[in-house]
Design an enzyme around this catalytic site. Structure first.
Site, short mmCIF file in Angstrom:
data_model
loop_
_atom_site.label_atom_id
_atom_site.label_comp_id
_atom_site.label_asym_id
_atom_site.label_seq_id
_atom_site.Cartn_x
_atom_site.Cartn_y
_atom_site.Cartn_z
N LYS A 180 0.87 -1.19 0.00
CA LYS A 180 0.00 0.00 0.00
C LYS A 180 0.90 1.23 0.00
O LYS A 180 1.37 1.69 1.03
CB LYS A 180 -0.92 0.01 1.22
CG LYS A 180 -2.24 0.62 0.89
CD LYS A 180 -2.70 1.91 1.47
CE LYS A 180 -2.03 2.95 2.20
NZ LYS A 180 -1.88 4.22 1.44
N GLU A 183 -1.09 7.31 -0.90
CA GLU A 183 -2.16 7.67 -1.84
C GLU A 183 -1.73 8.79 -2.80
O GLU A 183 -2.34 8.99 -3.84
CB GLU A 183 -3.43 8.09 -1.08
CG GLU A 183 -3.26 9.20 -0.05
CD GLU A 183 -2.86 8.67 1.33
OE1 GLU A 183 -2.05 7.72 1.39
OE2 GLU A 183 -3.33 9.22 2.33
N GLY A 233 6.75 5.99 7.58
CA GLY A 233 5.91 7.18 7.51
C GLY A 233 6.11 8.03 8.74
O GLY A 233 7.18 8.00 9.36
N GLY A 234 5.06 8.75 9.11
CA GLY A 234 5.17 9.70 10.22
C GLY A 234 4.94 9.04 11.58
O GLY A 234 4.37 7.97 11.69
N THR A 237 1.16 8.41 12.68
CA THR A 237 0.57 7.22 12.04
C THR A 237 1.26 5.96 12.57
O THR A 237 0.60 4.93 12.78
CB THR A 237 0.72 7.31 10.51
OG1 THR A 237 0.14 8.54 10.08
CG2 THR A 237 0.01 6.17 9.82
N GLY A 238 2.56 6.05 12.81
CA GLY A 238 3.28 4.88 13.34
C GLY A 238 2.71 4.43 14.68
O GLY A 238 2.54 3.24 14.92
N GLU A 255 9.58 2.61 10.52
CA GLU A 255 10.60 3.66 10.31
C GLU A 255 9.85 4.98 10.31
O GLU A 255 9.05 5.24 9.41
CB GLU A 255 11.36 3.42 9.01
CG GLU A 255 12.73 4.10 9.00
CD GLU A 255 12.73 5.51 8.44
OE1 GLU A 255 12.11 6.41 9.06
OE2 GLU A 255 13.37 5.69 7.38
N CYS A 289 13.80 11.42 5.42
CA CYS A 289 13.73 11.08 6.86
C CYS A 289 15.07 11.32 7.54
O CYS A 289 15.12 11.63 8.73
CB CYS A 289 13.26 9.65 7.05
SG CYS A 289 14.22 8.44 6.12
N GLU A 390 9.54 16.91 13.28
CA GLU A 390 9.90 16.93 11.86
C GLU A 390 9.05 17.95 11.12
O GLU A 390 7.83 17.81 11.07
CB GLU A 390 9.57 15.57 11.24
CG GLU A 390 10.68 14.58 11.24
CD GLU A 390 10.37 13.40 10.32
OE1 GLU A 390 9.19 13.03 10.18
OE2 GLU A 390 11.32 12.86 9.74
#
Ligand code: TXE
Length: 501
Positions: A180, A183, A233-234, A237-238, A255, A289, A390
């Site tokens: 996935k 998007e 990702g961020g 969301t992690g 990560e 990153c 970040e």
């Protein structure tokens, strides 16, 4: 496999390319000028569940997991060959989705190919381990088996590269997976899944779901039929994914980015250090990153280093994929541009001094795109939000240190721990600092290079697990101990029926 003649048919479930179950689509727009890149399917929850079913059936059937290591490595080497064949087309796709310069996308594709080639070789080295248990009647062996059905969830900054770090080891290990991508950047994932099928992967091994994280992605992290989730990702969301996967106690690899200290001592080769400091933060407009967003500079060289970085930042030429003079490009989206702006505003409110940039580009050539000026903020402290979180944009924060111990302490004063760099002519000092920094990668007198052979990942909130290197393959393997008694005998622990006490 039906032909992919309409981009709306861009979900791949069990080898069949299809539209979303409710016909929903998403328009992918260029970050450079807002033009329509393509329209793709926007998966529903049902589509994600169908992809999980396909991957589960394929894994449980053994249709791929039963291949030998050599056969799977051959498949992965064929994927590398086909990526090489299509490299130019793929680089254009990546560049169109992300807005990055074509040459950067070309470097990315070259890196992707080397990742597939590396794992195609590494898989041949995996072997069982015999354990000497001190008893000739016992054969004890440690085997490596595929972890099962994997959900591979990727970001938008290096879409195909991040996918390759997950897909190549998953295939070598014999897993079935659902990829996935973000998007915002689906094109190269579509191309990769086509190539994997062309290379000969059985249907159901490589499935593709496109769409919003909350709808298309969330089921992949919740469904009990998924064994392993690898996410890049961020942080927010992690954490959400970690919570969702805990319900079914899935194995995970995360990560989640970093706030990476770039430490320059007064005895460093300053020409090299300054040039690398500029690249470290402004490459890909800071959407990296491991970007060197925190400059830690020894007091005596502060003015010289910072004034030169500011001079260089002002001269950076921003442009779209087709601009041959461009040195860096746009941010990924309007929402991201606004977020970067908010981080700069917060730093100014907290006392930072703006030396250059700090706002959306006013260049008319950038009017329809998401361009943010290369920004340098001086007088920063670790208390500032922009130093701790970040911004993921072209924003450099500058902090001053006086001693080696202070440099280390500042460099570690972050919840993250992904990467960092040390510049000094004193190799022993540089090595001491490199070892004391709690980050997953440290560059000494350099910034940015990585290799497929060397592990990548973070300490602390930067994540869990490692990608690349042998560890990057082992994430996709379960370890099993098989104990075989060649001379079976009763255990003798409990009394047998009729035996006297
Ligand atoms: O990422 P998200 P976003 C950082 C960077 C950036 C921030 C947010 O600081 O500003 O993350 O970016 C999918 N269940 N990085 O919002 O949300 C989503 O669809 C399952 C660092 O774009 O992390 C996409 O495929 N999946 C980073 C992927 O997660 C979900 C690179 C990443 O999206 C989901 C990019 C859910 N509930 C941004 N929600 C790095 N580490 O390199 C979202 N997704």
């Amino acid at each position: 496999m039906s032909s992919l003649n309409a981009t709306e048919q861009s979900l791949c479930v069990n080898g069949v390319w299809r539209a979303a179950s409710d016909g929903s689509t998403r328009k992918i727009r260029s970050p450079h000028d807002g033009s329509l890149v393509k329209t793709v399917a926007e998966a529903t929850v049902e589509d994600s569940l169908a992809a999980i079913s396909a991957a589960r059936v394929s894994f449980d059937s053994g249709v791929f997991a039963s291949w030998s290591w050599a056969q799977r490595c051959q498949l992965v080497a064929r994927v590398a060959d086909l990526l090489e064949r299509d490299a130019d087309e793929i680089a254009h796709e990546e560049s169109a989705d992300t807005g990055k310069r074509l040459i950067e996308a070309q470097y990315d594709v070259a890196d992707v190919i080397s990742v597939f080639r590396y794992y195609a070789r590494l898989g041949l080295e995996v072997s069982d381990r015999q354990v000497d248990v001190g008893d000739d009647r016992i054969q004890s062996r440690i085997t490596h088996e595929p972890v099962g059905v994997c959900a591979l969830i990727g970001p938008w900054n290096y879409p195909l590269l991040q996918a390759s770090w997950k897909v190549a080891p998953a295939l070598v290990a014999g897993c079935s997976f659902i990829l996935k991508p973000s998007e915002l950047t689906p094109s190269t994932a579509i191309h990769l899944i086509k190539i994997i099928h062309e290379a000969g992967a059985p249907y159901g091994v490589a499935n593709l779901i496109l769409g919003a994280g909350a709808v298309a992605g969330a089921p992949l992290t919740q469904d009990p039929r998924v064994d392993f989730v690898s996410f890049t990702g961020g942080l927010v969301t992690g954490k959400r994914i970690m919570a969702a996967t805990s319900e079914t106690v899935k194995k995970i690899a995360l990560e989640l980015g970093g706030k990476n200290p770039h430490i320059i001592f007064a005895d460093a080769d300053l020409d090299a250090a300054i040039d690398n400091a500029v690249t470290a933060v402004f490459l890909h407009s800071g959407q990296v990153c491991s970007a060197g967003t925190r400059l830690l500079v020894e007091r005596s060289i502060h003015d010289r280093v910072v004034s030169e970085i500011v001079r260089r930042a002002k001269a950076i030429h921003m442009g779209g994929p087709a601009d041959p003079a461009a040195e860096t490009g746009p941010l990924i989206s309007k929402a991201h541009l606004e977020k970067v702006g908010r981080y700069v505003d917060s730093a100014l409110a907290e006392g930072a001094k703006l030396l250059t940039g700090g706002k959306r580009s006013t260049d008319t050539a950038h009017a329809s795109g998401w361009y943010f000026e290369p920004t340098v903020l001086d007088g920063c402290t670790t208390k500032m939000t922009c130093v701790q979180e970040e911004s993921f944009g072209p924003v450099l924060t500058v902090e001053i240190f006086d001693t080696e111990a202070e440099a280390v302490s500042l460099g570690n004063d972050t919840i993250y721990g992904l990467a960092g760099a040390v510049w000094s002519a004193d190799r022993e000092k540089a090595d001491r600092v490199a070892r004391a920094l709690r980050h997953g990668t440290i560059w000494v007198n350099d910034f940015g290079p990585y290799r497929p052979q060397a592990e990548w990942g973070g300490f602390k909130a930067s994540g869990i697990g490692r990608e690349l290197g042998p560890s990057g393959l082992h994430e996709y393997l379960e370890i099993k101990h098989i104990w075989t008694n060649t001379s079976p005998a009763p255990s003798g622990w409990f009394r047998q029926q009729g035996e006297n006490t």
